[in-house]
Design an enzyme around this catalytic site. Structure first.
Site, PDB file in Angstrom:
ATOM      1  N   ASP A  76      14.651  23.341  28.295  1.00  9.61           N
ATOM      2  CA  ASP A  76      13.532  24.282  28.223  1.00  9.61           C
ATOM      3  C   ASP A  76      13.370  25.068  29.515  1.00  9.61           C
ATOM      4  OD1 ASP A  76      12.556  24.087  25.668  1.00  9.61           O
ATOM      5  OD2 ASP A  76      11.220  22.421  26.102  1.00  9.61           O
ATOM      6  N   GLU A  89       2.787  23.651  30.476  1.00  8.99           N
ATOM      7  CA  GLU A  89       3.649  22.917  31.403  1.00  8.99           C
ATOM      8  C   GLU A  89       3.298  23.099  32.873  1.00  8.99           C
ATOM      9  OE1 GLU A  89       5.791  26.867  30.751  1.00  8.99           O
ATOM     10  OE2 GLU A  89       4.677  25.436  29.514  1.00  8.99           O
ATOM     11  N   TYR A 109       3.222  26.028  25.261  1.00  8.54           N
ATOM     12  CA  TYR A 109       4.347  25.899  26.184  1.00  8.54           C
ATOM     13  C   TYR A 109       5.044  27.255  26.274  1.00  8.54           C
ATOM     14  CZ  TYR A 109       4.009  20.786  25.894  1.00  8.54           C
ATOM     15  OH  TYR A 109       3.571  19.478  25.961  1.00  8.54           O
ATOM     16  N   ASP A 116      16.902   9.679  41.729  1.00  8.72           N
ATOM     17  CA  ASP A 116      15.840  10.589  42.142  1.00  8.72           C
ATOM     18  C   ASP A 116      16.007  10.847  43.633  1.00  8.72           C
ATOM     19  OD1 ASP A 116      13.095  11.480  40.571  1.00  8.72           O
ATOM     20  OD2 ASP A 116      12.838  11.509  42.737  1.00  8.72           O
ATOM     21  N   VAL A 124      19.003  20.288  22.622  1.00  9.86           N
ATOM     22  CA  VAL A 124      17.960  20.792  21.725  1.00  9.86           C
ATOM     23  C   VAL A 124      16.716  21.135  22.542  1.00  9.86           C
ATOM     24  CG1 VAL A 124      16.435  20.213  19.793  1.00  9.86           C
ATOM     25  CG2 VAL A 124      18.845  19.528  19.744  1.00  9.86           C
ATOM     26  N   ARG A 171       6.136  20.630  14.455  1.00  8.12           N
ATOM     27  CA  ARG A 171       4.838  20.301  15.046  1.00  8.12           C
ATOM     28  C   ARG A 171       3.831  21.406  14.754  1.00  8.12           C
ATOM     29  NH1 ARG A 171       6.741  19.327  21.144  1.00  8.12           N
ATOM     30  NH2 ARG A 171       8.219  20.945  20.483  1.00  8.12           N
ATOM     31  N   HIS A 222       7.525  28.091  29.435  1.00 12.38           N
ATOM     32  CA  HIS A 222       8.788  27.954  30.170  1.00 12.38           C
ATOM     33  C   HIS A 222       9.374  29.324  30.507  1.00 12.38           C
ATOM     34  CE1 HIS A 222       8.658  23.657  29.307  1.00 12.38           C
ATOM     35  NE2 HIS A 222       8.491  23.944  28.036  1.00 12.38           N
ATOM     36  N   LYS A 226       5.116  25.811  20.669  1.00  7.51           N
ATOM     37  CA  LYS A 226       6.226  26.414  21.391  1.00  7.51           C
ATOM     38  C   LYS A 226       5.939  27.879  21.707  1.00  7.51           C
ATOM     39  CE  LYS A 226       9.511  24.790  22.451  1.00  7.51           C
ATOM     40  NZ  LYS A 226       9.739  24.145  23.765  1.00  7.51           N
TER      41      LYS A 226
END
Length: 368
Positions: free
Chosen positions: A270, A118, A94, A198, A298, A15, A96, A75
């Protein structure tokens, strides 16, 4: 503002943070955009397209970081990028942080301002910069899970949708958020027998109202999960606590409950993963086996479909990138409390509670 778009260097991350269309908008607003040579190639965008949109291309990642006031990425920076980040530089990507202490410490040491996609909150609530990649990851989780259920890939040899006279696979989805709902739609569309869990009854009611008949809802508890695992072929972990480490919903002692060749896809990797036995993998080596259970973890699932993912991500991030560039991050965050929620680290100080809590670091007040 001078904006840099470096090429992603994480394993099999194809990306890019900005499309040529996005660059054109930034340039139209009077900003200068530098794009690293071949940064968009993996997503199907050539250097010539970026140049036609008004960008200047640079040969190396070092040049891109060195010249930019704001770095826009997909990322989080990885170890080779840590020394390139400058004091006072704005990084918009992002992160994390709650799952990566080394990254957190490196960004604290850099003195940069880190705004995490995020944790940005939308005007109507929700996580607008996480949603598009969660939609992709949710749908991809089923696609990848179906692949690794194949016997040559280490799975049980089960076809997700079954055939007439043979029952379909049973899919258990942990978490009814964006990832979970998209995974349920994909699995249901392929004909699987789907159960989604949930802890929010309103969420379960909504899912029950809108999902196809082959999607069932279940309140999430350890007991209920343990009851489902022996009969499940594919488990998808999609639990998210914004900015914080994911809880372990499937623990190591629960693996023997499952049949050998069962596949677990941890979309929450992540944020540390929601399976205790998960550790990050790559598209080059996506799976490993523990106690006969295939683990797919992944850490950049949408990177496998970069053309779709890049377009979806830029659609969401571009309005925020324009505001940050037009106003500067302090004024932009002062005007938008939701964007201010995205600020995690400023000038060596952690200002996001979940990150401070994750690593037992001092929490500082964000001052705009």
């Amino acid at each position: 503002m001078i904006i840099g778009v470096p090429k992603e260097i994480k394993n099999n991350e194809n990306r890019v943070a900005m499309t040529p269309s996005g660059v054109r908008e930034l340039v139209r607003h009077g900003h200068t955009v530098y794009v690293q040579h071949t940064a968009g190639e993996g997503s199907g965008f050539s250097d010539d397209e970026y140049i036609a949109a008004g960008a200047t291309t640079l040969s190396t990642i070092e040049e891109t970081y060195a010249i930019a006031e704001m770095i826009v990425k997909v990322k989080e920076p990885i170890a080779p990028e840590y020394p390139l980040v400058k004091k006072g530089q704005l990084l918009f990507t992002y992160f994390h942080f709650a799952s990566d202490r080394a990254l957190t410490e490196a960004m604290i040491a850099s003195g940069a301002t880190c705004i995490a996609y995020e944790t940005v909150i939308g005007p109507r609530g929700g996580l607008p910069l996480l949603i598009p990649m969660s939609e992709v990851a949710g749908r991809m989780s089923v696609q990848e899970g179906a692949r690794f259920l194949e016997k040559p890939q280490g799975g049980r040899g089960v076809l997700l949708g079954g055939v007439p006279g043979v029952k379909p696979a049973r899919v258990l989805i942990l978490g009814g958020g964006v990832v979970g709902r998209n995974a349920a739609l994909m699995a249901a569309g392929l004909g699987a027998d789907v159960t989604i869990t949930d802890i929010s009854l309103p969420t379960l009611r909504h899912i029950a109202d809108v999902m196809p008949a082959n999607v069932k809802t279940l309140y999430s508890s350890r007991h209920n999960i343990e009851q489902e695992l022996p009969h499940t072929d594919l488990v998808i972990g999609s639990v998210l606590i914004p900015g914080a480490k994911a809880p372990h919903l499937v623990t190591a002692d629960m693996l023997p409950l499952m049949r050998p060749g069962t596949v677990m896809v941890d979309v929450a990797i992540d944020q540390g993963g929601c399976f205790e036995t998960s550790h990050p993998t790559t598209h080059a080596e996506p799976v490993y086996t523990v106690d006969g259970i295939v683990h797919y973890a992944v850490a950049n699932i949408p990177g496998a479909v970069p053309y779709t993912s890049t377009l979806a991500l830029t659609n969401a991030t571009l309005p925020y990138a324009l505001r940050l560039a037009d106003c500067g991050w302090r004024h932009a965050c002062e005007a938008d409390a939701g964007l201010a929620e995205g600020v995690n680290i400023v000038n060596g100080k952690v200002v996001y509670p979940a990150v401070a809590e994750a690593w037992n670091l001092p929490l500082h007040k964000l001052e705009l």
